[in-house]
Each structure stands twice: as structure tokens, then as C-alpha cells.
Design a protein around this motif. Structure first.
Motif, PDB file in Angstrom:
ATOM      1  N   VAL A 153      50.811  42.475  -0.132  1.00 31.15           N
ATOM      2  CA  VAL A 153      51.333  42.822  -1.452  1.00 31.15           C
ATOM      3  C   VAL A 153      52.436  41.837  -1.834  1.00 31.15           C
ATOM      4  O   VAL A 153      52.500  41.351  -2.974  1.00 31.15           O
ATOM      5  CB  VAL A 153      51.855  44.269  -1.462  1.00 31.15           C
ATOM      6  N   GLU A 154      53.298  41.502  -0.873  1.00 26.41           N
ATOM      7  CA  GLU A 154      54.345  40.524  -1.122  1.00 26.41           C
ATOM      8  C   GLU A 154      53.750  39.130  -1.327  1.00 26.41           C
ATOM      9  O   GLU A 154      54.205  38.374  -2.203  1.00 26.41           O
ATOM     10  CB  GLU A 154      55.333  40.505   0.043  1.00 26.41           C
ATOM     11  N   VAL A 155      52.739  38.770  -0.548  1.00 26.85           N
ATOM     12  CA  VAL A 155      52.068  37.477  -0.735  1.00 26.85           C
ATOM     13  C   VAL A 155      51.449  37.396  -2.132  1.00 26.85           C
ATOM     14  O   VAL A 155      51.536  36.364  -2.806  1.00 26.85           O
ATOM     15  CB  VAL A 155      51.002  37.265   0.360  1.00 26.85           C
ATOM     16  N   ASP A 156      50.840  38.484  -2.572  1.00 31.39           N
ATOM     17  CA  ASP A 156      50.266  38.535  -3.918  1.00 31.39           C
ATOM     18  C   ASP A 156      51.343  38.268  -4.974  1.00 31.39           C
ATOM     19  O   ASP A 156      51.126  37.508  -5.941  1.00 31.39           O
ATOM     20  CB  ASP A 156      49.636  39.906  -4.143  1.00 31.39           C
ATOM     21  N   ARG A 157      52.513  38.856  -4.789  1.00 32.94           N
ATOM     22  CA  ARG A 157      53.612  38.645  -5.733  1.00 32.94           C
ATOM     23  C   ARG A 157      54.066  37.190  -5.731  1.00 32.94           C
ATOM     24  O   ARG A 157      54.268  36.579  -6.797  1.00 32.94           O
ATOM     25  CB  ARG A 157      54.786  39.560  -5.388  1.00 32.94           C
ATOM     26  N   LEU A 158      54.203  36.614  -4.539  1.00 39.19           N
ATOM     27  CA  LEU A 158      54.643  35.226  -4.428  1.00 39.19           C
ATOM     28  C   LEU A 158      53.633  34.270  -5.070  1.00 39.19           C
ATOM     29  O   LEU A 158      54.015  33.337  -5.790  1.00 39.19           O
ATOM     30  CB  LEU A 158      54.852  34.858  -2.964  1.00 39.19           C
TER      31      LEU A 158
ATOM     32  N   ARG B 182      57.576  31.325   4.477  1.00 41.39           N
ATOM     33  CA  ARG B 182      56.352  31.666   3.754  1.00 41.39           C
ATOM     34  C   ARG B 182      56.507  31.483   2.248  1.00 41.39           C
ATOM     35  O   ARG B 182      55.642  30.891   1.586  1.00 41.39           O
ATOM     36  CB  ARG B 182      55.935  33.100   4.075  1.00 41.39           C
ATOM     37  N   GLY B 183      57.593  31.994   1.680  1.00 42.71           N
ATOM     38  CA  GLY B 183      57.774  31.904   0.233  1.00 42.71           C
ATOM     39  C   GLY B 183      57.839  30.468  -0.254  1.00 42.71           C
ATOM     40  O   GLY B 183      57.222  30.119  -1.277  1.00 42.71           O
TER      41      GLY B 183
ATOM     42  N   THR C 230      53.715  34.600  -8.933  1.00 45.14           N
ATOM     43  CA  THR C 230      54.856  33.892  -9.521  1.00 45.14           C
ATOM     44  C   THR C 230      54.604  32.389  -9.567  1.00 45.14           C
ATOM     45  O   THR C 230      54.875  31.719 -10.573  1.00 45.14           O
ATOM     46  CB  THR C 230      56.125  34.185  -8.710  1.00 45.14           C
TER      47      THR C 230
ATOM     48  N   ASP D  64      51.087  45.715   3.542  1.00 45.01           N
ATOM     49  CA  ASP D  64      52.287  45.501   2.727  1.00 45.01           C
ATOM     50  C   ASP D  64      52.669  44.017   2.671  1.00 45.01           C
ATOM     51  O   ASP D  64      53.195  43.546   1.669  1.00 45.01           O
ATOM     52  CB  ASP D  64      53.456  46.315   3.279  1.00 45.01           C
ATOM     53  N   GLU D  65      52.430  43.296   3.763  1.00 47.53           N
ATOM     54  CA  GLU D  65      52.713  41.859   3.756  1.00 47.53           C
ATOM     55  C   GLU D  65      51.936  41.152   2.650  1.00 47.53           C
ATOM     56  O   GLU D  65      52.438  40.224   2.003  1.00 47.53           O
ATOM     57  CB  GLU D  65      52.346  41.235   5.100  1.00 47.53           C
TER      58      GLU D  65
END
Length: 291
Positions: free
Chosen positions: A101-106, A72-73, A109, A98-99
Motif C-alpha cells: 500500500v505504501e509502495v503504491d502511494r510512492l 526504497r522511497g 506520487t 501494508d508494505e
């Protein structure tokens, strides 16, 4: 614009990308997940990123369905980093907020690295597991979410549902379909995207099933074949009589309010108020968006 039709295209078949753009679909989804075999995923990612980097059109919308898990990343970094041609990311098999939230971070970036405005790439999670269905309310409120997709093939496998019997007419998924519409409205995001049907030859059945989904609150549907697009677009495009009725309702209530009244009657003598007018305004909004 709320897309009426979302056409899936395998990410490892770049010869079809331009054909998909010309198909009449309001959105295309370049698929790096289910449509691509494991051995071809790296090449597909590179092809999709290259094409997205060259895309400069305003329509259709361009989405990429990324993989779950460790890929995914890398998928997000490649396609978001390719440039400004991407509308959003479809995130498959989302089980909890929560998944995302991590996608938003990726995505953030990748936007920063590419010099894109933070928040410019939106997200469309796919609700296609029992866990995702139970967490749909929180998923709909997660960062960047524009609308949800309902994926019934994986959901049926997860739940043990046996779809497709002619007596059921989709009622085996009624709870899931209505729940996804409800949580979307409560979260203030766009209406969800209805699931695909794999029978692309029976257009009468497609029209009937899409009409049922429309009446449940869906305003768009995912497609697996260009032959489905015209039928799906037609179902989600207001008819001229529907547009005239909607405009008449709005005009009548506006005139009533100008005269100091809060309610009035429609052409058939039935009372109309703000609750009735909301649906009429929604219809007129769709017409403006599709113009």
C-alpha cells in the motif's frame, strides 16, 4: 506478454545494461538491492534512472528491484520519475500487504510528478521470508501487483531449510512453490516467477529443474546469467505438438457446441469438456503472446 525469462543485472554495472537487452531475455531486472554493495547504491540508483530515462523500446520488459528500508522511497522516486520506459518495480522481502500500500502511494506520487498515467507502473513482490509466505494471499491482492517472484535463497535462510541435496530435487520448497502458484491463481494475477539457480553452467540440470517448476504452474524463471536464458525460454515455449493438440481440443469442443453438445472426445477417445479446454486455451494464449 508473460515473460519466460527475467535476467538480473547489477545496477552498478551500466556497461551490461545494453548486453542484457540483447541477451534474448523477455524481461531484465536492474538490481539496486542484493547485487550492489552499500557504498555503491547511490551511484547505482543514478545510473539505472539515467538508463531507464533513455529507454524507448517495447521489449524486453524493464524492471528495477529497489531496496528495502529507508532507500526504497528514493529508489522509486528516481526510477519511476525517469520516464515511461519502466515496466515495473520488483519489491524485495515483502512481509505483508501494508508494505505494498505504501509502495503504491510512492509510485503514484512519482507518476504524478513525472506526468505519467497513474497506475502505469506495476509491481512484482518477492516472497522470500517466512512472514511473506504466510501473507502471500494478501500480498497477491495488493495494489498494482502483476505477479509474484519466489526468492528461495533468502527463504531458505529464514526457514533453516538446507537446499541442494540431489535426493530432494527441490521438494524441500514444494510447499512454498505450490502456495505461491495457488495464491496467484486465486487473486487473478499472472503466474509467479520461479526462483534463480546459481549454477549457470549445468544447463541440463537447469532444464530439468525448470521443467519441474513449469509442471507446478510457473510460466517464467529468474536468471542470473545470460547463458541460462535460452534454456529457460525453451522450457516455457510450447512445443509444436503441444500447440497442435491444444488447437485440436479447442476445435473439437467448438464443433461439439455448435451441434448442441457440451462435451466431446479427443483424438484418443477421452472425454473433453470446459475444464480440459482451459489448459488448451492457456497454451494457445502463450503462443499468441510470444509471437
Amino acid at each position: 506478454m508473460t515473460p519466460r525469462s527475467h535476467l538480473y543485472v547489477a545496477g552498478d554495472n551500466p556497461a551490461r545494461f545494453a548486453k542484457a537487452v540483447a541477451s534474448g531475455a523477455d524481461a531484465i531486472i536492474l538490481d539496486l538491492e542484493d547485487a550492489v554493495a552499500e557504498a555503491g547504491k547511490d551511484l547505482a540508483r543514478a545510473e539505472v534512472a539515467r538508463w531507464v530515462g533513455q529507454w524507448s523500446g517495447s521489449a524486453p520488459q524493464i524492471w528495477v528491484r529497489v531496496n528495502s528500508g529507508p532507500r526504497r522511497g528514493d529508489d522509486i522516486a528516481a526510477v519511476v520519475g525517469a520516464g515511461a520506459g519502466l515496466t515495473g518495480i520488483c519489491v524485495p522481502k515483502v512481509g505483508d500487504a501494508d508494505e505494498l500500500v505504501e509502495v503504491d502511494r510512492l509510485i503514484g506520487t512519482a507518476e504524478q510528478d513525472a506526468g505519467l498515467p497513474i497506475g502505469s507502473v506495476v509491481v512484482a513482490p518477492l516472497i522470500e521470508t517466512a512472514a511473506g509466505l504466510l501473507a502471500a494471499r494478501e500480498i497477491a491482492r495488493a495494489p498494482r501487483v502483476a505477479f509474484l517472484h519466489l526468492g528461495e535463497a533468502d527463504l531458505a535462510a529464514d526457514l533453516g531449510v538446507q537446499p541442494g541435496h540431489p535426493d530432494d530435487a527441490g521438494t524441500e520448497f514444494l510447499y512454498a512453490r505450490s502456495l505461491v502458484v495457488t495464491v496467484s491463481a486465486a487473486a487473478g494475477i499472472g503466474p509467479p516467477v520461479a526462483p534463480v539457480t546459481t549454477d549457470f553452467r549445468d544447463l541440463d540440470a537447469l532444464s530439468a529443474s525448470t521443467g519441474r517448476l513449469h509442471r507446478l504452474g510457473y510460466l517464467g524463471r529468474a536468471c542470473i546469467h545470460p547463458a541460462q536464458i535460452a534454456t529457460v525460454n525453451a522450457v516455457f515455449t510450447p512445443e509444436p505438438d503441444e500447440i497442435r493438440r491444444a488447437q485440436d481440443l479447442v476445435d473439437r469442443l467448438t464443433a461439439a457446441r455448435d451441434s448442441g453438445a457440451g462435451v466431446t472426445l479427443d483424438a484418443n477417445g477421452r472425454m473433453i469438456d470446459e475444464a480440459v479446454i482451459r489448459s488448451a486455451r492457456r497454451t494457445l494464449g502463450l503462443v499468441r503472446a510470444q509471437a
